[in-house]
Write an enzyme that holds these catalytic residues in place. Sequence first.
Site, PDB file in Angstrom:
ATOM      1  N   HIS A 260       2.404  -7.937  -4.335  1.00  0.00           N
ATOM      2  CA  HIS A 260       1.061  -7.976  -4.890  1.00  0.00           C
ATOM      3  C   HIS A 260       0.899  -7.356  -6.262  1.00  0.00           C
ATOM      4  O   HIS A 260       1.720  -6.513  -6.473  1.00  0.00           O
ATOM      5  CB  HIS A 260      -0.134  -6.968  -4.058  1.00  0.00           C
ATOM      6  N   ASP A 314      -2.121 -11.939   3.174  1.00  0.00           N
ATOM      7  CA  ASP A 314      -1.831 -13.308   3.894  1.00  0.00           C
ATOM      8  C   ASP A 314      -0.805 -13.117   4.742  1.00  0.00           C
ATOM      9  O   ASP A 314      -0.398 -14.194   5.323  1.00  0.00           O
ATOM     10  CB  ASP A 314      -1.530 -13.979   2.490  1.00  0.00           C
TER      11      ASP A 314
END
Length: 377
Positions: A260, A314
């Site tokens: 991320h 996700d």
Amino acid sequence: MSGDFVPGLAGVVAAKSAIGWINGLEGILRYRGIGIEELAEHSSFEEVSYLLLMGRLPTRDELSAFDAQLKAYRAVPDGITAILQNLPKDGHPMVALQSAVAALGTFYQQMDVTDRDGNQAAALRLIASMPTIVAAFDRIRKGQTVLAPDSDLNHAANFLYMLTGERPDEKVTRLIDVCLVLHAEHGFNASTFTGRVVGSTMANPYSTIAGAVGSLSGPLHGGANERVLHMLRDVGSADAVAPFLETMISTKQKIMGLGHRVYRVKDPRATVLQTMAADLFSSHGSTPLYDIAHTLESEAAKRLGAKGIYPNVDFYSGLVYEKLGIEVDLYTPLFAISRVAGWTAHWLEQLEDNRIYRPTQHYVGSTDSSYVDIAQR
Ligand SMILES: CC(C)(COP(=O)(O)OP(=O)(O)OC[C@H]1O[C@@H](n2cnc3c(N)ncnc32)[C@H](O)[C@@H]1OP(=O)(O)O)[C@@H](O)C(=O)NCCC(=O)NCCS
């Protein structure tokens, strides 16, 4: 060249915002100051949408009026359904969604975005109608009848009903509701920034949100959730995880659902989703993919943890959706159905103190070339 060149604008402060707050080092995400874990436990998507748009939690009366407005906006014009019917059935639902959202702007013409009440109404219409569009496209491509929204059902249950034709039970409704809560806002991510950039030109709300939908669709952003599922299926077994990781890392490929831009620890939304997935699997039976995902998380931590690469939102969402029987290519549209709450909140915030986004570039091309006639090239 003016200013420093920062690839991907990493760390560049592009606006002031009071909507979502992230602490990437400690793994904290708050909407309007309220922790995501608390919201996941106690709130609903409708309430979170109010919180994001209005800046505070609603009273009971405010929430029921807001909910009634959302329900009134759920149905889409027949022309939108006709557009969806004319799209290729094998087209990706995110592309269909982006097209239909943009087309809404021709039915609800709002070229003037200086009217606050009109903007607020457009935000609600977008939040309310996106589930209808996604469900309609899915039914059309399967040759099924498009279902009208059911105002007896909440936002999450109504979406599942319009998709499957069945009213989901409370547990499934709550699971999807929490998924919607978790995905609703995440600061200046690519799609929100896209929406703010389009909105900063004073474009109409439907073009603005259509831009954000397009941005979310890519595999480095919202599109990662469906790729995680394909990846876990391709890996095939927990034993195959270590060699898979070795190959991916040695060939410098990105492992979907990991990493991320902001978090250097596990994404707090992934932690909530993992708990939900574990709960779902213990009550409804597990899936082999869950073991593979678990092993992948721990093996990846050994190899990539030092770089701050851990599961993001996700990583576990697809496992939940798969268990609920939702088609893989609807995972990103489900993300969009939720994130539209954050996008519209950011759009309204952008317009409060607007300045068009216009960064500069580090020009690396020629500054002194001459035109050469085509015959001489
Ligand atoms: C989210 C993402 C786009 C962030 O990208 P970014 O901030 O530009 O990070 P970078 O690409 O600069 O990565 C930094 C380093 O970590 C590595 N890295 C980042 N994500 C990785 C992943 N998923 N798998 C393996 N390595 C990864 C990069 O290779 C790079 O290594 P290097 O410094 O040795 O070159 C990226 O982590 C990614 O592509 N993840 C997979 C897609 C995904 O799950 N997206 C959903 C995000 S919510």
